[in-house]
Design an enzyme around this catalytic site. Sequence first.
Site, PDB file in Angstrom:
ATOM      1  N   TRP A  42      -5.713  68.944 -52.628  1.00 16.96           N
ATOM      2  CA  TRP A  42      -5.965  70.375 -52.806  1.00 16.96           C
ATOM      3  C   TRP A  42      -4.672  71.137 -53.031  1.00 16.96           C
ATOM      4  CZ3 TRP A  42     -10.471  71.189 -54.454  1.00 16.96           C
ATOM      5  CH2 TRP A  42     -11.523  70.371 -54.046  1.00 16.96           C
ATOM      6  N   ASP A  51      -4.279  78.344 -48.013  1.00 23.13           N
ATOM      7  CA  ASP A  51      -5.648  77.945 -48.335  1.00 23.13           C
ATOM      8  C   ASP A  51      -6.250  77.403 -47.038  1.00 23.13           C
ATOM      9  OD1 ASP A  51      -7.997  76.777 -49.119  1.00 23.13           O
ATOM     10  OD2 ASP A  51      -7.108  75.446 -50.615  1.00 23.13           O
ATOM     11  N   LYS A  78     -17.719  75.559 -45.950  1.00 18.63           N
ATOM     12  CA  LYS A  78     -17.424  74.587 -44.901  1.00 18.63           C
ATOM     13  C   LYS A  78     -17.617  75.189 -43.510  1.00 18.63           C
ATOM     14  CE  LYS A  78     -14.105  72.526 -48.089  1.00 18.63           C
ATOM     15  NZ  LYS A  78     -14.873  71.364 -48.536  1.00 18.63           N
TER      16      LYS A  78
END
Length: 361
Positions: free
Chosen positions: A102, A172, A196
């Site tokens: 990511w 993030d 999530k």
Amino acid sequence: MKRAFNFNAGPAALPLEVLEQAQQQFVEYQGAGMSIMEMSHRSELYEQVNNETQALFREIYGIPDNYHVLLLQGGASTQFATIPMNFLTPDKVGAYVMTGAWAEKAIKEAKLVGETAVAATSEAHKFNRIPALSDIQLPDQAAYLHITTNETIGGTQFAEFPQTGNVPLIADMSSDILSRPVDVSQFGLIYAGAQKNLGPSGVTVVIVRDDLVKESPKTIPAIFRYDTHVKAGSLYNTPPSFSVYMVNLVLKWIKARGGVAQINQYNRDKTKLIYDTIDQSGGFYYGFAAPESRSLMNITFRLQDAELEKKFIKQSEAEGFVGLKGHRDVGGLRASTYNAVPLESCKALAEFMAEFQKNNG
């Protein structure tokens, strides 16, 4: 109804109480004669949901007054590009800590906008750990330092965050937001896809400091400028209204459970059951992430050979476990234990793992 033991990495488990409340209000919301999905985002009822959701975020996360809470679309992937478009000017360098897939996606997008630098990396260790904070080297003229607080694929997580002085720290937090207390004032900007820990996919939360918003360049499209969304109160364009409504319910669920501090302890209790099973297996199971970098959200582990892992997945699925297959890029096994995953599911997995070892060890 028998609920699955849901360990999906995202979209992921939602609290049963939240789903049941949404079910009750699905056809008609607050006596409006329609679902919240059907009503105008300019209506008074929806604006109440929009404003209350932002206010709940402020309360639960302790967000200071000089920060804005935005409810946007496009997921973290859009933020990968929006951040450098807003902050990476020609005379600056975007600095990134490379911790896995990511973080790599984020820096790839930034390279299309301007100059970037890797401030630290754990690539030599196959991203099985978070780099030591002392290894992070900020370049001259850094526009910001970007970190991915939790890497879902490798199962690693920052235990503490770098001090960056006057350089904005951007994070993030898609996979661990609201899972533990965080000092928001340490960051210039935090962003997170909802799917999530916050709700269903479709909405992205951005928490941004006021002084950074004021720097939004006028040379990029309005939809990508943070000041556009601040001025419009997250209603510049049609919002993902149902997803925002679901986040609202999840935030109320977190508040009712005692807030982020209590959720954090609950998460630690849950993951300990599984990590202890791995560590006490005598090598039958072994963790991928270095112990000091282990994630409370994504537990990554392996067995001694691929065939045994396939057998584990097949048998676990037959027992009602979902989502235990590792990411396609790395293989292995992964249990994602986000906020809404019940303790009972983690206990059941630990017991299944012990029984599987007994039968196959």
